[in-house]
Every structure is written in structure tokens, then in C-alpha cells.
Write a protein that holds these residues in place. Structure first.
Motif, PDB file in Angstrom:
ATOM      1  N   UNK A 175      11.598  17.873 -29.760  1.00 37.78           N
ATOM      2  CA  UNK A 175      11.676  18.351 -28.375  1.00 37.78           C
ATOM      3  C   UNK A 175      10.604  19.409 -28.123  1.00 37.78           C
ATOM      4  N   UNK A 176      10.271  19.552 -26.869  1.00 33.61           N
ATOM      5  CA  UNK A 176       9.364  20.629 -26.474  1.00 33.61           C
ATOM      6  C   UNK A 176       7.899  20.244 -26.452  1.00 33.61           C
ATOM      7  N   UNK A 177       7.578  18.966 -26.706  1.00 29.88           N
ATOM      8  CA  UNK A 177       6.162  18.594 -26.736  1.00 29.88           C
ATOM      9  C   UNK A 177       5.557  18.653 -25.335  1.00 29.88           C
ATOM     10  N   UNK A 178       6.410  18.568 -24.303  1.00 29.42           N
ATOM     11  CA  UNK A 178       5.861  18.571 -22.939  1.00 29.42           C
ATOM     12  C   UNK A 178       5.269  19.931 -22.568  1.00 29.42           C
ATOM     13  N   UNK A 369      12.269  31.196 -27.740  1.00 28.84           N
ATOM     14  CA  UNK A 369      13.463  30.559 -28.302  1.00 28.84           C
ATOM     15  C   UNK A 369      14.627  30.611 -27.305  1.00 28.84           C
ATOM     16  N   UNK A 370      14.846  31.807 -26.740  1.00 32.35           N
ATOM     17  CA  UNK A 370      16.003  31.951 -25.847  1.00 32.35           C
ATOM     18  C   UNK A 370      15.822  31.127 -24.577  1.00 32.35           C
ATOM     19  N   UNK A 371      14.617  31.163 -24.021  1.00 30.69           N
ATOM     20  CA  UNK A 371      14.404  30.408 -22.781  1.00 30.69           C
ATOM     21  C   UNK A 371      14.502  28.905 -23.026  1.00 30.69           C
ATOM     22  N   UNK A 372      13.975  28.425 -24.142  1.00 31.30           N
ATOM     23  CA  UNK A 372      14.115  27.002 -24.484  1.00 31.30           C
ATOM     24  C   UNK A 372      15.591  26.627 -24.635  1.00 31.30           C
ATOM     25  N   UNK A 373      16.320  27.506 -25.309  1.00 34.50           N
ATOM     26  CA  UNK A 373      17.749  27.288 -25.544  1.00 34.50           C
ATOM     27  C   UNK A 373      18.513  27.156 -24.226  1.00 34.50           C
ATOM     28  N   UNK A 374      18.072  27.896 -23.226  1.00 36.80           N
ATOM     29  CA  UNK A 374      18.747  27.899 -21.923  1.00 36.80           C
ATOM     30  C   UNK A 374      18.238  26.782 -21.012  1.00 36.80           C
ATOM     31  N   UNK A 375      17.341  25.940 -21.527  1.00 41.23           N
ATOM     32  CA  UNK A 375      16.884  24.797 -20.740  1.00 41.23           C
ATOM     33  C   UNK A 375      15.644  25.071 -19.907  1.00 41.23           C
ATOM     34  N   UNK A 376      14.911  26.144 -20.234  1.00 41.50           N
ATOM     35  CA  UNK A 376      13.648  26.418 -19.536  1.00 41.50           C
ATOM     36  C   UNK A 376      12.494  25.833 -20.337  1.00 41.50           C
ATOM     37  N   UNK A 377      11.407  25.531 -19.660  1.00 45.76           N
ATOM     38  CA  UNK A 377      10.215  25.145 -20.403  1.00 45.76           C
ATOM     39  C   UNK A 377       9.039  25.983 -19.930  1.00 45.76           C
ATOM     40  N   UNK A 378       8.130  26.228 -20.874  1.00 45.14           N
ATOM     41  CA  UNK A 378       6.971  27.055 -20.564  1.00 45.14           C
ATOM     42  C   UNK A 378       6.035  26.280 -19.655  1.00 45.14           C
ATOM     43  N   UNK A 379       5.619  26.908 -18.577  1.00 39.22           N
ATOM     44  CA  UNK A 379       4.801  26.184 -17.608  1.00 39.22           C
ATOM     45  C   UNK A 379       3.380  26.733 -17.568  1.00 39.22           C
TER      46      UNK A 379
END
Ligand SMILES: [Zn+2]
Length: 399
Positions: A175-178, A369-379
Motif C-alpha cells: 500500500x501507499x505506492x500512489x 505513519x499516523x496520517x497514513x493510518x488514519x486514511x490520509x495520503x501525502x499529496x
């Protein structure tokens, strides 16, 4: 519209097959789920197309049993014909919302009409027409292969919907490749509230990749409830095939690190690294302009670049413990993202919790880590400031 048809060589069967934009359209229930497969988004990855062609021929006689609809599409037709990744531009990097809007309206200067623009207009035209006329939910499975030898795996955005689907496919999930790939089709349809994932079936042009894709197609048909498990010929055989190909690895991994390559830099991977291979901190991985590149941390190496083209040298991934997957599920269910604004260095953008502005100089150690955990993605990232966006559809799609 007259469809372009190309000839591909099925190297498993040893015969030529005719492929159009629409490889197959098999409809069972106009109100049922809609499963859309795409093969050959990259023209040098024909095995997904070949597998779709084979499975769809087997599925056609089962049409009366279908509880939903199946659409098998080819991606970059002209590039497939030439066996090249793309003609002018990567078709899987052009799906930002304004570009899709332009494709819909055919809003281009004559000089902008390159092959991939035409492919995008046709491909999106087909999908858009479906989405406007079908009531059921949409599931997208995009079939790819890798330049490096690899076990099959899934990459996807970390939404609860996607997790529910991927849990039933016995391969590793990354996950997170996007956050690193620029505008693939799957991110676009994911943001529309669809389930979407990429399946990497193995190495380019390996007969085993065709077999893995076939198994994935059957498993997707069952997982999306388009057909019942008992109606699928050899469901268990397909399931076990994929499980063995993946060497029993059905873990979830997150991307921790990406090795960037600037256009003027020469990158050379040290020979012998395989996908998902364990590495130690400070291990020699590559040479960049002749200088050693050491691993900044321990983990698993992912997608090491052994071909000439590309600006991702390698990624380092790490297994996410089941415990944390469970915690993040509960946090999201309880909408606990609302407490993020109380963390030092994190503040909501214009008072909405949808976008968070993170000062990484302050929130350095925990923010991603926390933002990913909460369903956010880095933009977006500029200096110490990083913007994170929460995915609109997490547990279910619109409607
Ligand atoms: Zn690909």
C-alpha cells in the motif's frame, strides 16, 4: 465506431490472437456489480491481455450464471502492437482529474494529439459510458507485470473497501505506492469511490505470468460476487496456484523509502536483488553516478530497477503488523482523524479535516505513519510543509 484490432502472439498456446479495445463484454445483471479488467496499460506487458482473452472465452458459456457484469479492456493498443511500454507518454500517468475532463470533452490543440491522448479518450469514453449507465458498484483490476523476476503481488490505495477485496487474494499487498506514482488510472477511479487495485502477475513475457493473471481474473470474478465460487471451474486450483506462486506470502507492506534518480544521473543496481528480498541497514544496493548507495534502513527491497528507463531506483518496504491494520480500521470507523488537529505541527487546511497541513520540521517522527493510518495520503511536499488529503471514500463508495 470501427474498433482498431491488433494481432498479439499468444506464446503459451503458440498462436496469434486478435485484440481490440474491448476484449470482452459479458453482462448478467444490469443492477449487479461491474468488474472492469484492464490489460496492457503498458504495451510491453501483454500477459494480462492474453490471460483476459483466454478466461473470457471460458466465461462466455457461463453468462446465464452471472450476477453482475464483466468488461475486459485493453490499455495502450498501439504500444501493445509494438511491444513497447508506450509510444510517446506513459498511459498510466495521465489520470489527473483535469486531464480526464479534457479527454471527455476532447479539448485539445491539434499539436497535443499524441497516441496516448487518443488511447485515453477511447478508454475513458468506454468506462465513462458504463459508469453513467450501470447502477451497481464498480471494481477495477489493472493487470501488469514487472521487469524484475517477482512473486505476484497487489498494489493499491489503503481504503477499507480495497482491503476487503485484497484480503481474499492470496498474494502480498503493497500500500501507499500512489504517493510516489504520478496519477495512475487506479487512483483516479479510487477517488470516485470504486474498489481498484493493480495486480502484478510476475515478469514481463513469462508464461507463468499468464497463468498467474488467469488465476487472479477468476478470483476477482468470485470476490466481486459476479459469479458464485461453486460455478467457477477449478476455483480451488486457481486459488492454490496463486498462493503457491506467492510462496504463501499474504502480508501487507507499506513503502518506507524511495530511491530517486534524476534524469542526468546514472543508476546501476547491484546484480542479484529480487523483489521482496530482505536487506540490512547500510547494505550496498546500487551505484548512483559511480557512488555507492547504501540502504538507509533494514526492510525488504521492492521493484529494484534493472532496466534503462525510469526514475524510481528501488523502494524499501516494511511489513505492517496485523495489530496496526486493526487499529487503523477502528480509528477510521470512529472518525478519530478529527483529533489530528491537536498534534503539534499538524493543522487542518481552511478548518476542514479533509486536508491536513503538516510541518515536518515539528511533526517529523510521527506524521506520515499516523496520517497514513488514519486514511490520509501525502499529496504535495514543499520544504518542511507537506499536504495530506483524506480519501473521500473509505468504507464504501457513493450512493
Ligand atoms: Zn505496468
Amino acid at each position: 465506431m470501427k474498433q482498431k484490432t491488433i494481432t498479439l502472439f499468444d506464446f503459451v498456446e503458440g498462436k496469434s490472437v486478435q485484440i481490440s479495445r474491448e476484449i470482452a463484454r459479458i453482462e448478467g445483471d444490469p443492477n449487479g456489480p461491474n468488474l472492469v479488467f484492464i490489460g496492457g496499460m503498458h504495451g510491453n506487458e501483454p500477459t494480462g491481455v492474453l490471460a483476459l482473452h483466454r478466461v473470457m472465452n471460458e466465461l462466455k458459456p457461463l453468462q446465464p450464471l452471472l450476477k453482475g457484469n464483466v468488461y475486459a479492456l485493453s490499455g495502450n493498443l498501439n504500444a501493445l502492437e509494438r511491444g513497447e511500454r508506450f509510444i510517446v507518454k506513459d498511459l498510466n500517468r495521465v489520470w489527473q482529474p483535469d486531464m480526464v475532463e479534457r479527454a471527455k470533452k476532447r479539448d485539445y490543440q491539434p499539436s497535443e494529439i499524441i497516441n496516448e491522448v487518443e488511447e485515453q479518450i477511447e478508454l475513458w469514453g468506454y468506462i465513462d459510458e458504463l459508469m453513467n449507465n450501470r447502477k451497481g458498484k464498480f471494481i477495477f483490476v489493472d493487470l501488469h507485470t514487472t521487469s524484475v523476476k517477482s512473486v505476484p503481488f497487489i498494489t493499491m490505495s489503503d481504503t477499507i473497501m480495497n482491503r476487503g477485496f485484497a484480503r481474499r487474494i492470496p498474494v502480498p499487498v503493497v500500500i501507499g505506492i500512489e504517493e510516489y506514482l504520478q496519477e495512475p488510472l487506479l487512483s483516479y477511479v479510487n477517488d470516485l469511490g470504486c474498489i481498484s487495485m493493480a495486480f502484478e502477475g510476475g515478469q514481463h513475457n513469462d508464461p507463468e505470468s499468464v497463468r498467474n493473471h488467469e488465476a487472479m481474473i477468476w478470483l476477482s470474478l468470485v470476490t466481486s460476487k459476479v459469479i458464485k465460487k461453486i460455478e467457477v471451474p477449478k476455483f480451488r486450483k486457481n486459488y492454490h496456484h496463486l498462493m503457491h506462486s506467492a510462496e504463501g506470502n499474504h502480508k501487507v507492506f507499506a513503502i518506507n523509502y524511495r530511491q530517486n534518480i534524476e534524469p542526468h544521473e546514472t543508476f546501476e543496481m547491484i546484480p542479484g536483488f529480487g523483489n521482496f528480498q530482505s536487506i540490512k541497514a547500510n547494505q550496498l544496493l546500487a551505484k548512483l553516478d559511480g557512488q555507492p548507495v547504501l540502504s538507509p534502513q533494514k526492510g525488504l527491497i521492492f521493484m529494484p530497477l534493472y532496466q534503462k528507463l525510469g526514475n524510481d531506483g528501488f523502494f524499501i518496504i516494511e511489513k505492517i503488523a496485523k495489530f496496526w491494520l486493526g487499529v487503523s480500521f477502528i480509528f477510521r470507523k470512529l472518525s478519530l482523524y478529527r483529533i489530528l488537529r491537536f498534534l503539534p505541527g499538524v493543522k487542518p487546511f481552511m478548518e476542514t479535516d479533509h486536508i491536513m497541513v503538516v510541518n515536518t520540521a515539528i511533526a517529523k517522527w510521527y506524521s506520515k505513519e499516523i496520517l497514513n493510518l488514519m486514511g490520509y495520503r501525502r499529496k504535495k511536499k514543499k520544504g518542511d510543509i507537506t499536504l495530506y488529503i483524506r480519501r473521500k471514500y473509505d468504507f464504501k463508495g457513493p450512493g
